[in-house]
Design a protein around this motif. Structure first.
Motif, PDB file in Angstrom:
ATOM      1  N   ARG A  69       0.641  -1.136  -0.305  1.00 34.58           N
ATOM      2  CA  ARG A  69      -0.078  -0.016  -0.043  1.00 34.58           C
ATOM      3  C   ARG A  69       0.860   1.273  -0.006  1.00 34.58           C
ATOM      4  O   ARG A  69       1.829   1.297   0.798  1.00 34.58           O
ATOM      5  CB  ARG A  69      -0.778  -0.072   1.158  1.00 34.58           C
ATOM      6  N   GLU A  95     -13.089  13.861  -1.437  1.00 39.81           N
ATOM      7  CA  GLU A  95     -12.319  15.373  -1.491  1.00 39.81           C
ATOM      8  C   GLU A  95     -12.206  16.031  -2.687  1.00 39.81           C
ATOM      9  O   GLU A  95     -11.778  15.232  -3.598  1.00 39.81           O
ATOM     10  CB  GLU A  95     -11.210  15.430  -0.519  1.00 39.81           C
ATOM     11  N   SER A 137      -9.973   2.188  -0.403  1.00 38.03           N
ATOM     12  CA  SER A 137      -9.926   0.675  -0.126  1.00 38.03           C
ATOM     13  C   SER A 137     -10.236  -0.032  -1.366  1.00 38.03           C
ATOM     14  O   SER A 137     -10.462   0.552  -2.495  1.00 38.03           O
ATOM     15  CB  SER A 137     -11.321   0.233   0.604  1.00 38.03           C
ATOM     16  N   ASN A 140       1.055   5.503   0.219  1.00 36.01           N
ATOM     17  CA  ASN A 140       0.627   6.587   1.362  1.00 36.01           C
ATOM     18  C   ASN A 140      -0.846   7.238   1.037  1.00 36.01           C
ATOM     19  O   ASN A 140      -0.768   8.620   0.614  1.00 36.01           O
ATOM     20  CB  ASN A 140       1.757   7.727   1.419  1.00 36.01           C
ATOM     21  N   PHE A 141      -1.824   6.573   0.913  1.00 34.73           N
ATOM     22  CA  PHE A 141      -3.110   6.890   1.130  1.00 34.73           C
ATOM     23  C   PHE A 141      -3.880   6.349   2.186  1.00 34.73           C
ATOM     24  O   PHE A 141      -3.803   5.445   3.059  1.00 34.73           O
ATOM     25  CB  PHE A 141      -3.690   6.147  -0.193  1.00 34.73           C
ATOM     26  N   PRO A 142      -4.853   7.422   2.548  1.00 38.65           N
ATOM     27  CA  PRO A 142      -5.549   7.095   3.854  1.00 38.65           C
ATOM     28  C   PRO A 142      -6.659   5.883   3.486  1.00 38.65           C
ATOM     29  O   PRO A 142      -6.772   5.469   2.510  1.00 38.65           O
ATOM     30  CB  PRO A 142      -6.626   8.252   3.989  1.00 38.65           C
ATOM     31  N   PRO A 143      -7.108   5.430   4.745  1.00 41.15           N
ATOM     32  CA  PRO A 143      -7.749   4.358   4.753  1.00 41.15           C
ATOM     33  C   PRO A 143      -9.271   4.558   4.142  1.00 41.15           C
ATOM     34  O   PRO A 143      -9.738   3.215   3.632  1.00 41.15           O
ATOM     35  CB  PRO A 143      -8.248   4.169   6.315  1.00 41.15           C
ATOM     36  N   ARG A 144      -9.640   5.713   3.672  1.00 38.26           N
ATOM     37  CA  ARG A 144     -11.123   5.704   2.856  1.00 38.26           C
ATOM     38  C   ARG A 144     -10.700   5.089   1.493  1.00 38.26           C
ATOM     39  O   ARG A 144     -11.714   5.318   0.840  1.00 38.26           O
ATOM     40  CB  ARG A 144     -11.486   7.343   2.990  1.00 38.26           C
ATOM     41  N   ASP A 177      -9.207  14.577  -4.582  1.00 34.24           N
ATOM     42  CA  ASP A 177      -9.259  13.152  -5.184  1.00 34.24           C
ATOM     43  C   ASP A 177      -9.417  13.088  -6.673  1.00 34.24           C
ATOM     44  O   ASP A 177      -9.295  12.272  -7.116  1.00 34.24           O
ATOM     45  CB  ASP A 177     -10.371  12.535  -4.583  1.00 34.24           C
TER      46      ASP A 177
END
Lengths: 112, 110
Positions: free
Chosen positions: A57, A82, A65, A59-63, A85
């Protein structure tokens, strides 16, 4: 031999919504990687799926998936969209975890 | 952290005017350097993989070379259809993700 396909081609969403992007891998490929490409930038690695398991993975946030299905196709889900994005989302398939990656045409996502 | 820097950012050539694009990289244990071509609004198209210093690969008017710190994409007698953005990427040892540079935007004019 069918190449990598992605759907939809274009998508417009509103901030806070959720989106699902789809990818069918090239025939014979069991690994799918997803990338985000902002305008004027190189693709940024989001994550990779190998045999239905997440296998690395960025460096992207858990949102952000994903899923990979038994036929090796894959989905990228993004929650709570956001404005930043907005980008071209690329899917790439390969015949193994470390082999050459072949890209699909991408999905252009615009968040307003 | 793996880094890839491509230069120049943009290059304008006359048809038949040969040149080279540069890709400088830092990576922990290179396990492949990749060149892709990308047309506007489309996905990258795979061109070459290089694995070790001294390796060279050719395809039509393109030739890719690799040293321990950089790679060059040589374009011989380019044609307008070679106009595109050329991306370089590296894969580290023990990892599967590709780290891309920002690309060189090539325009070949008649």
């Amino acid at each position: 031999e069918t190449g990598v396909t992605q759907s939809p081609t274009h998508l417009i969403k509103t901030r806070g919504q959720q989106v699902t992007l789809r990818c069918s891998s090239q025939s014979g490929h069991n690994t799918v990687s997803w990338y985000q490409q902002a305008l004027g930038q190189g693709p940024q690695f989001i994550f990779q799926y190998y045999r239905e398991e997440e296998n690395g993975r960025g460096n992207f946030p858990p949102r952000f998936s994903g899923l990979q299905f038994p036929n090796y196709s894959s989905e990228l889900n993004v929650n709570a969209l956001e404005l930043d994005d907005s980008a071209l989302y690329l899917c790439a398939s390969s015949s193994g975890q470390g082999e050459e990656q072949y890209f699909g045409p991408g999905t252009r996502l615009t968040v307003t | 952290e793996d880094q890839v820097t491509q230069s120049p950012e943009a290059l304008r050539l006359q048809e038949g005017e040969s040149s080279s694009l540069n890709c400088s990289y830092t990576v922990s244990g290179l396990r492949g350097l990749f060149w892709y071509r990308q047309d506007p609004g489309k996905g990258p198209e795979f061109l070459f993989t290089l694995y070790s210093a001294g390796e060279e690969k050719e395809k039509e008017r393109l030739k890719a070379t690799l040293t321990k710190k950089e790679s060059f994409l040589h374009i011989t007698a380019p044609k307008p259809e070679d106009s595109a953005t050329y991306l370089c990427a590296v894969r580290p040892g023990g990892g599967n993700k590709l780290t891309f540079g920002t690309g060189t935007q090539l325009k070949v004019e008649l």
